[in-house]
Structures are given as C-alpha cells and as structure tokens.
Design a protein around this motif. Structure first.
Motif, PDB file in Angstrom:
ATOM      1  N   ARG A  15       0.830  -1.215   0.000  1.00  0.00           N
ATOM      2  CA  ARG A  15       0.000   0.000   0.000  1.00  0.00           C
ATOM      3  C   ARG A  15       0.858   1.256   0.000  1.00  0.00           C
ATOM      4  O   ARG A  15       0.476   2.278  -0.543  1.00  0.00           O
ATOM      5  N   LYS A  16       2.022   1.169   0.625  1.00  0.00           N
ATOM      6  CA  LYS A  16       2.918   2.328   0.657  1.00  0.00           C
ATOM      7  C   LYS A  16       3.424   2.644  -0.752  1.00  0.00           C
ATOM      8  O   LYS A  16       3.503   3.807  -1.135  1.00  0.00           O
ATOM      9  N   SER A  17       3.731   1.603  -1.509  1.00  0.00           N
ATOM     10  CA  SER A  17       4.238   1.836  -2.863  1.00  0.00           C
ATOM     11  C   SER A  17       3.131   1.911  -3.913  1.00  0.00           C
ATOM     12  O   SER A  17       3.348   2.456  -4.992  1.00  0.00           O
ATOM     13  N   ASN A  18       1.941   1.384  -3.597  1.00  0.00           N
ATOM     14  CA  ASN A  18       0.799   1.413  -4.512  1.00  0.00           C
ATOM     15  C   ASN A  18      -0.448   1.852  -3.751  1.00  0.00           C
ATOM     16  O   ASN A  18      -1.312   1.022  -3.440  1.00  0.00           O
ATOM     17  N   PRO A  19      -0.536   3.139  -3.440  1.00  0.00           N
ATOM     18  CA  PRO A  19      -1.665   3.627  -2.631  1.00  0.00           C
ATOM     19  C   PRO A  19      -3.020   3.313  -3.259  1.00  0.00           C
ATOM     20  O   PRO A  19      -3.157   3.292  -4.477  1.00  0.00           O
ATOM     21  N   LEU A  20      -3.970   3.056  -2.376  1.00  0.00           N
ATOM     22  CA  LEU A  20      -5.338   2.785  -2.795  1.00  0.00           C
ATOM     23  C   LEU A  20      -6.213   3.905  -2.244  1.00  0.00           C
ATOM     24  O   LEU A  20      -6.240   4.132  -1.031  1.00  0.00           O
ATOM     25  N   ASP A  21      -6.913   4.612  -3.116  1.00  0.00           N
ATOM     26  CA  ASP A  21      -7.772   5.716  -2.684  1.00  0.00           C
ATOM     27  C   ASP A  21      -8.771   5.257  -1.631  1.00  0.00           C
ATOM     28  O   ASP A  21      -9.403   4.212  -1.772  1.00  0.00           O
ATOM     29  N   GLY A  22      -8.886   6.051  -0.578  1.00  0.00           N
ATOM     30  CA  GLY A  22      -9.855   5.773   0.465  1.00  0.00           C
ATOM     31  C   GLY A  22      -9.427   4.706   1.454  1.00  0.00           C
ATOM     32  O   GLY A  22     -10.190   4.345   2.345  1.00  0.00           O
ATOM     33  N   SER A  23      -8.215   4.196   1.324  1.00  0.00           N
ATOM     34  CA  SER A  23      -7.730   3.125   2.186  1.00  0.00           C
ATOM     35  C   SER A  23      -7.303   3.670   3.550  1.00  0.00           C
ATOM     36  O   SER A  23      -6.499   4.609   3.643  1.00  0.00           O
ATOM     37  N   TYR A  24      -7.838   3.051   4.609  1.00  0.00           N
ATOM     38  CA  TYR A  24      -7.441   3.427   5.972  1.00  0.00           C
ATOM     39  C   TYR A  24      -5.958   3.126   6.175  1.00  0.00           C
ATOM     40  O   TYR A  24      -5.235   3.915   6.795  1.00  0.00           O
ATOM     41  N   THR A  25      -5.502   2.029   5.621  1.00  0.00           N
ATOM     42  CA  THR A  25      -4.084   1.674   5.709  1.00  0.00           C
ATOM     43  C   THR A  25      -3.234   2.782   5.109  1.00  0.00           C
ATOM     44  O   THR A  25      -2.245   3.213   5.712  1.00  0.00           O
ATOM     45  N   ASN A  26      -3.615   3.280   3.934  1.00  0.00           N
ATOM     46  CA  ASN A  26      -2.852   4.362   3.311  1.00  0.00           C
ATOM     47  C   ASN A  26      -2.904   5.647   4.125  1.00  0.00           C
ATOM     48  O   ASN A  26      -1.922   6.389   4.186  1.00  0.00           O
ATOM     49  N   LYS A  27      -4.019   5.892   4.748  1.00  0.00           N
ATOM     50  CA  LYS A  27      -4.133   7.075   5.602  1.00  0.00           C
ATOM     51  C   LYS A  27      -3.119   6.994   6.743  1.00  0.00           C
ATOM     52  O   LYS A  27      -2.430   7.966   7.045  1.00  0.00           O
ATOM     53  N   LEU A  28      -3.008   5.834   7.362  1.00  0.00           N
ATOM     54  CA  LEU A  28      -2.038   5.649   8.447  1.00  0.00           C
ATOM     55  C   LEU A  28      -0.607   5.757   7.936  1.00  0.00           C
ATOM     56  O   LEU A  28       0.251   6.328   8.600  1.00  0.00           O
ATOM     57  N   LEU A  29      -0.349   5.198   6.764  1.00  0.00           N
ATOM     58  CA  LEU A  29       1.002   5.223   6.212  1.00  0.00           C
ATOM     59  C   LEU A  29       1.448   6.612   5.791  1.00  0.00           C
ATOM     60  O   LEU A  29       2.639   6.927   5.839  1.00  0.00           O
ATOM     61  N   SER A  30       0.507   7.449   5.419  1.00  0.00           N
ATOM     62  CA  SER A  30       0.868   8.784   4.932  1.00  0.00           C
ATOM     63  C   SER A  30       0.783   9.865   6.010  1.00  0.00           C
ATOM     64  O   SER A  30       1.319  10.956   5.832  1.00  0.00           O
ATOM     65  N   ASP A  31       0.134   9.575   7.101  1.00  0.00           N
ATOM     66  CA  ASP A  31      -0.029  10.559   8.177  1.00  0.00           C
ATOM     67  C   ASP A  31       0.618  10.012   9.453  1.00  0.00           C
ATOM     68  O   ASP A  31      -0.013   9.315  10.242  1.00  0.00           O
TER      69      ASP A  31
END
Length: 90
Positions: A15-31
């Motif tokens: 998910r860090k290298s291939n973000p998915l829009d609206g993903s809670y995981t991506n939100k945590l990884l980016s913030d």
C-alpha cells in the motif's frame, strides 16, 4: 501464525508503494501523526481490555495492525527489529 503477520507487513509495503484511494491503511502510512496517535490509543485500549478481561483478542489485533503501519510509515523495517531481537537471545 507468522504468515498472518508477514502478510500484514507485505500489505503495508504494498500500500505504501501502490496507494489505494480511500484506504485506511494508506491514511495511516501517509499521516505519521495519526499513525502515532492510533498506536498510543490502541495500546491503552489493550491495557484496559486486559484489566477488565474483555475484548483482549480484538484489542491485541488492533495493536499489532497499528504498530505495523506505524513502523512502516517511519521506515522501520521488521527485518531490523527481528535482527535486534535475535541479538538479545541468551
């Protein structure tokens, strides 16, 4: 058992290298601030759950998930953590 944990780290890296829009995981990884806040919150919830002897498994799973995301968000590699744990064996 360890396959599940390994899959969680793979998910975080993917998910860090291939973000998915609206993903809670991506939100945590980016913030990183949110990720830190959630780790602290989940650890407190686990402590409370253990003290009250309820929802311990659910809360422990939350801690693992959020800790993995926090480590990955901050580029702390699990391989390095495992190496450090191996060094501590007596």
């Amino acid at each position: 058992m360890l396959n599940t944990l390994e899959s969680l780290f793979k998910l975080a890296r993917n998910r860090k290298s291939n973000p998915l829009d609206g993903s809670y995981t991506n939100k945590l990884l980016s913030d990183k601030s949110l990720s830190k806040e959630k780790v602290l919150e989940e650890i407190n919830e686990l402590i409370e759950a253990i003290e009250e002897n309820k929802n311990t498994i659910h809360e422990a799973a939350d801690v693992f998930y959020h800790l993995v995301m926090y480590l990955e968000a901050n580029d702390v590699k699990i391989e390095n953590v495992m190496d450090e744990l191996n060094k501590r064996k007596k």
